[in-house]
Design a protein around this motif. Structure first.
Motif, PDB file in Angstrom:
ATOM      1  N   GLN A 100      67.817  33.346 -42.053  1.00  0.00           N
ATOM      2  CA  GLN A 100      67.736  33.846 -40.583  1.00  0.00           C
ATOM      3  C   GLN A 100      66.575  33.542 -39.747  1.00  0.00           C
ATOM      4  O   GLN A 100      66.660  33.784 -38.476  1.00  0.00           O
ATOM      5  N   GLN A 101      65.594  32.911 -40.202  1.00  0.00           N
ATOM      6  CA  GLN A 101      64.416  32.565 -39.578  1.00  0.00           C
ATOM      7  C   GLN A 101      64.475  31.325 -38.877  1.00  0.00           C
ATOM      8  O   GLN A 101      63.920  30.935 -37.974  1.00  0.00           O
ATOM      9  N   VAL A 102      65.608  30.346 -39.395  1.00  0.00           N
ATOM     10  CA  VAL A 102      65.621  28.778 -38.875  1.00  0.00           C
ATOM     11  C   VAL A 102      65.970  29.090 -37.284  1.00  0.00           C
ATOM     12  O   VAL A 102      65.023  28.336 -36.549  1.00  0.00           O
ATOM     13  N   PRO A 103      66.611  29.577 -36.722  1.00  0.00           N
ATOM     14  CA  PRO A 103      66.895  29.448 -35.243  1.00  0.00           C
ATOM     15  C   PRO A 103      65.866  30.007 -34.350  1.00  0.00           C
ATOM     16  O   PRO A 103      65.327  29.057 -33.537  1.00  0.00           O
ATOM     17  N   PHE A 104      65.044  30.837 -34.786  1.00  0.00           N
ATOM     18  CA  PHE A 104      64.088  31.195 -33.886  1.00  0.00           C
ATOM     19  C   PHE A 104      62.842  30.293 -34.055  1.00  0.00           C
ATOM     20  O   PHE A 104      62.197  30.181 -33.067  1.00  0.00           O
ATOM     21  N   MET A 105      62.625  29.884 -35.339  1.00  0.00           N
ATOM     22  CA  MET A 105      61.597  29.135 -35.449  1.00  0.00           C
ATOM     23  C   MET A 105      61.528  27.812 -34.802  1.00  0.00           C
ATOM     24  O   MET A 105      60.734  27.226 -34.466  1.00  0.00           O
ATOM     25  N   GLU A 106      62.891  27.468 -34.592  1.00  0.00           N
ATOM     26  CA  GLU A 106      63.129  25.917 -33.991  1.00  0.00           C
ATOM     27  C   GLU A 106      62.800  26.145 -32.603  1.00  0.00           C
ATOM     28  O   GLU A 106      62.221  25.415 -31.829  1.00  0.00           O
ATOM     29  N   THR A 107      62.849  27.315 -31.850  1.00  0.00           N
ATOM     30  CA  THR A 107      62.503  27.365 -30.461  1.00  0.00           C
ATOM     31  C   THR A 107      60.892  27.459 -30.417  1.00  0.00           C
ATOM     32  O   THR A 107      60.471  27.162 -29.257  1.00  0.00           O
ATOM     33  N   LEU A 108      60.183  27.763 -31.517  1.00  0.00           N
ATOM     34  CA  LEU A 108      58.753  27.783 -31.580  1.00  0.00           C
ATOM     35  C   LEU A 108      58.166  26.169 -31.952  1.00  0.00           C
ATOM     36  O   LEU A 108      57.172  25.825 -31.234  1.00  0.00           O
ATOM     37  N   VAL A 109      58.821  25.602 -32.871  1.00  0.00           N
ATOM     38  CA  VAL A 109      58.146  24.574 -33.495  1.00  0.00           C
ATOM     39  C   VAL A 109      58.953  23.233 -32.799  1.00  0.00           C
ATOM     40  O   VAL A 109      58.410  22.174 -32.508  1.00  0.00           O
ATOM     41  N   GLY A 110      60.353  23.382 -32.827  1.00  0.00           N
ATOM     42  CA  GLY A 110      61.104  22.207 -32.020  1.00  0.00           C
ATOM     43  C   GLY A 110      62.437  22.078 -32.972  1.00  0.00           C
ATOM     44  O   GLY A 110      62.300  22.291 -34.215  1.00  0.00           O
ATOM     45  N   PRO A 111      63.279  21.717 -32.429  1.00  0.00           N
ATOM     46  CA  PRO A 111      64.617  21.317 -33.050  1.00  0.00           C
ATOM     47  C   PRO A 111      64.549  20.393 -34.112  1.00  0.00           C
ATOM     48  O   PRO A 111      63.998  19.327 -34.116  1.00  0.00           O
ATOM     49  N   GLY A 112      65.143  20.606 -35.266  1.00  0.00           N
ATOM     50  CA  GLY A 112      65.134  19.833 -36.349  1.00  0.00           C
ATOM     51  C   GLY A 112      63.878  19.744 -37.156  1.00  0.00           C
ATOM     52  O   GLY A 112      63.668  18.826 -38.081  1.00  0.00           O
ATOM     53  N   ARG A 113      63.096  20.548 -36.687  1.00  0.00           N
ATOM     54  CA  ARG A 113      61.553  20.661 -37.406  1.00  0.00           C
ATOM     55  C   ARG A 113      61.208  21.754 -38.378  1.00  0.00           C
ATOM     56  O   ARG A 113      60.393  22.346 -38.618  1.00  0.00           O
ATOM     57  N   VAL A 114      62.563  22.285 -38.799  1.00  0.00           N
ATOM     58  CA  VAL A 114      62.333  23.776 -39.519  1.00  0.00           C
ATOM     59  C   VAL A 114      63.345  23.521 -40.673  1.00  0.00           C
ATOM     60  O   VAL A 114      64.429  23.227 -40.829  1.00  0.00           O
ATOM     61  N   ARG A 138      49.665  36.396 -29.088  1.00  0.00           N
ATOM     62  CA  ARG A 138      49.563  36.558 -27.578  1.00  0.00           C
ATOM     63  C   ARG A 138      50.269  35.314 -27.368  1.00  0.00           C
ATOM     64  O   ARG A 138      51.164  35.521 -26.100  1.00  0.00           O
ATOM     65  N   SER A 139      50.186  34.248 -27.924  1.00  0.00           N
ATOM     66  CA  SER A 139      50.857  32.977 -27.403  1.00  0.00           C
ATOM     67  C   SER A 139      51.186  32.089 -28.981  1.00  0.00           C
ATOM     68  O   SER A 139      50.546  32.207 -29.928  1.00  0.00           O
ATOM     69  N   THR A 140      52.432  31.622 -28.897  1.00  0.00           N
ATOM     70  CA  THR A 140      52.867  30.774 -30.002  1.00  0.00           C
ATOM     71  C   THR A 140      52.665  29.104 -29.811  1.00  0.00           C
ATOM     72  O   THR A 140      53.331  28.501 -30.522  1.00  0.00           O
ATOM     73  N   ALA A 141      52.060  28.858 -28.605  1.00  0.00           N
ATOM     74  CA  ALA A 141      51.846  27.254 -28.329  1.00  0.00           C
ATOM     75  C   ALA A 141      51.552  26.485 -29.151  1.00  0.00           C
ATOM     76  O   ALA A 141      51.800  25.391 -29.485  1.00  0.00           O
ATOM     77  N   HIS A 142      50.553  27.066 -30.124  1.00  0.00           N
ATOM     78  CA  HIS A 142      49.698  26.241 -31.122  1.00  0.00           C
ATOM     79  C   HIS A 142      50.666  25.920 -32.316  1.00  0.00           C
ATOM     80  O   HIS A 142      50.235  24.930 -32.992  1.00  0.00           O
ATOM     81  N   LEU A 143      51.850  26.503 -32.241  1.00  0.00           N
ATOM     82  CA  LEU A 143      52.824  26.369 -33.269  1.00  0.00           C
ATOM     83  C   LEU A 143      53.395  25.100 -33.310  1.00  0.00           C
ATOM     84  O   LEU A 143      53.949  24.315 -34.116  1.00  0.00           O
ATOM     85  N   ARG A 144      53.593  24.602 -31.844  1.00  0.00           N
ATOM     86  CA  ARG A 144      54.246  23.288 -31.806  1.00  0.00           C
ATOM     87  C   ARG A 144      53.442  22.018 -32.342  1.00  0.00           C
ATOM     88  O   ARG A 144      54.052  21.054 -32.417  1.00  0.00           O
ATOM     89  N   ALA A 145      52.094  22.094 -32.580  1.00  0.00           N
ATOM     90  CA  ALA A 145      51.385  21.254 -32.909  1.00  0.00           C
ATOM     91  C   ALA A 145      51.809  20.842 -34.581  1.00  0.00           C
ATOM     92  O   ALA A 145      51.303  19.723 -35.252  1.00  0.00           O
ATOM     93  N   LEU A 146      52.333  21.903 -35.060  1.00  0.00           N
ATOM     94  CA  LEU A 146      53.119  21.744 -36.462  1.00  0.00           C
ATOM     95  C   LEU A 146      53.931  20.442 -36.520  1.00  0.00           C
ATOM     96  O   LEU A 146      54.807  20.458 -35.835  1.00  0.00           O
ATOM     97  N   ASP A 147      53.942  19.606 -37.705  1.00  0.00           N
ATOM     98  CA  ASP A 147      54.960  18.431 -37.717  1.00  0.00           C
ATOM     99  C   ASP A 147      56.306  19.036 -38.367  1.00  0.00           C
ATOM    100  O   ASP A 147      57.389  18.514 -38.245  1.00  0.00           O
ATOM    101  N   HIS A 148      56.127  20.300 -39.339  1.00  0.00           N
ATOM    102  CA  HIS A 148      57.291  20.915 -39.686  1.00  0.00           C
ATOM    103  C   HIS A 148      56.965  22.237 -40.267  1.00  0.00           C
ATOM    104  O   HIS A 148      55.831  22.667 -40.497  1.00  0.00           O
ATOM    105  N   ALA A 149      57.879  23.270 -40.083  1.00  0.00           N
ATOM    106  CA  ALA A 149      57.853  24.818 -40.444  1.00  0.00           C
ATOM    107  C   ALA A 149      58.811  24.822 -41.479  1.00  0.00           C
ATOM    108  O   ALA A 149      60.074  24.249 -41.518  1.00  0.00           O
ATOM    109  N   ILE A 150      58.293  25.744 -42.624  1.00  0.00           N
ATOM    110  CA  ILE A 150      59.184  25.943 -43.837  1.00  0.00           C
ATOM    111  C   ILE A 150      59.407  27.235 -43.821  1.00  0.00           C
ATOM    112  O   ILE A 150      58.320  28.117 -43.356  1.00  0.00           O
ATOM    113  N   VAL A 151      60.685  27.911 -43.672  1.00  0.00           N
ATOM    114  CA  VAL A 151      60.777  29.320 -43.623  1.00  0.00           C
ATOM    115  C   VAL A 151      61.466  29.871 -45.020  1.00  0.00           C
ATOM    116  O   VAL A 151      61.951  28.932 -45.903  1.00  0.00           O
TER     117      VAL A 151
END
Length: 350
Positions: free
Chosen positions: A147-161, A130-143
């Protein structure tokens, strides 16, 4: 537990094994090569079955997080206790879409870093959360697909995927010692998740019309496959034991896997490791294939799937070459190699 790779900071993983995966498959296997698991203690298990049972269910039902269960709630409580006892470690949620939620409020606790691996394609996020706000609390995301990288950067933050491929146990999934010569050419289809079951009958029909000597084996929980069976031509198994599943992959001539969408696909990795060429649809799975070991049609392209399958069934020499290339490709994704890549990322995060 394998001989785990030493990590620069302490690394603890929050793991989950999906029941629909073959026992030797699944991303939780990464934890056998690197890091230590956060284990659910007996007292916390008791609390989860008694005092915490109702609040955990309420959070899982009304939290707006589709895969999150009461068991994930209890595991997050256990992880929070673990984090309070340790300092400056990395906590890696191996299935972050499922198991990371409330610990977003623990960001920075005791100098810890939190990372999560994401497996779903972008199209799923509208119903996963319902909300992806909690994903911003991650220091880094692995995909597990580029194909997942650009979208996940909008959720977690640029340079953190970071893209790090999914792995496969290449010591367990190995080619057959010798092919069986006393059977028809066999195409294998396996799985249910993101499989294009709706178009599978047309693919089967087109292939069998062009190569009448071939047969299909379908291994899937999806009961629509039962309606595709034909005596001596199309066989359906709802589930098979792990040891039998391994032999069925080894004895297949091709993996024919129509997909709606994809990131990493366990079945593709299993087939590659067993030296079986792959015919599938383009998507995130393209990170795991190349023309030497697989053919990819565009999503929804039934004619392309049929043409590629027929071409390979009619050319024994090409199938053998692609089978060897498939095994070579799979070795790039062996768990020890993936663990080394992950260790490099952990060092950056420390």
């Amino acid at each position: 537990m394998k001989d785990a790779i030493p990590t620069p900071p302490p690394v603890y993983s929050i793991r989950h094994a999906y029941r629909h995966h073959a026992g030797p498959s699944g991303y939780h296997r990464l934890g056998e090569w690197i890091g230590e698991p956060v284990r659910l203690s007996a007292p916390m298990y008791w609390l989860g079955e008694t005092l915490l049972r109702v609040p955990a269910k309420l959070v899982s039902w009304y939290g707006g997080h589709f895969e999150y269960s009461r068991h994930d709630f209890v595991m997050e409580a256990q992880t929070l206790m673990h984090m309070r006892r340790h300092r400056e470690a990395i906590y890696h949620f191996l299935y972050a879409e499922k198991s990371f939620k409330l610990l977003a409020h623990a960001r920075g606790l005791n100098g810890h870093r939190m990372a999560g691996t994401f497996h779903h394609p972008q199209e799923h996020y509208s119903w996963l959360f319902r909300s992806t706000a909690h994903l911003r609390a991650l220091d880094h995301a692995i995909v597990v697909s580029t194909q997942q990288v650009p979208f996940m950067e909008t959720l977690v933050g640029p340079g953190r995927v970071t893209f790090i491929p999914h792995g496969i146990d290449t010591a367990y999934f190995t080619p057959a010692d010798a092919p069986r010569a006393d059977r028809p050419l066999r195409c294998l289809f396996a799985g249910s998740h993101l499989r294009d079951i709706a178009r599978l009958p047309a693919v089967i029909e087109g292939v069998l019309e062009a190569v009448p000597a071939a047969e299909f084996l379908l291994i899937s929980y999806d009961r629509r496959c039962e309606g595709m069976t034909r005596p001596g031509k199309v066989h359906w198994r709802r589930a098979v034991p792990d040891h039998e599943y391994l032999e069925l992959i080894r004895q297949a001539d091709l993996l024919v896997l129509p997909l709606i969408a994809s990131t990493a696909v366990n079945t593709v990795l299993e087939a590659l490791a067993c030296g079986v060429p792959v015919v599938t649809n383009r998507g995130g799975v393209a990170d795991y294939l190349d023309p030497a070991c697989g053919i990819m049609a565009e999503p929804g392209d039934v004619r392309g799937m049929i043409s590629a399958t027929v071409e390979l069934l009619r050319d024994d020499a090409q199938r053998r070459r692609m089978g060897q290339a498939a095994r070579d490709k799979a070795m790039q994704f062996s768990w020890p190699r993936i663990a080394e890549k992950m260790n490099t990322l952990y060092a950056r995060l420390s």
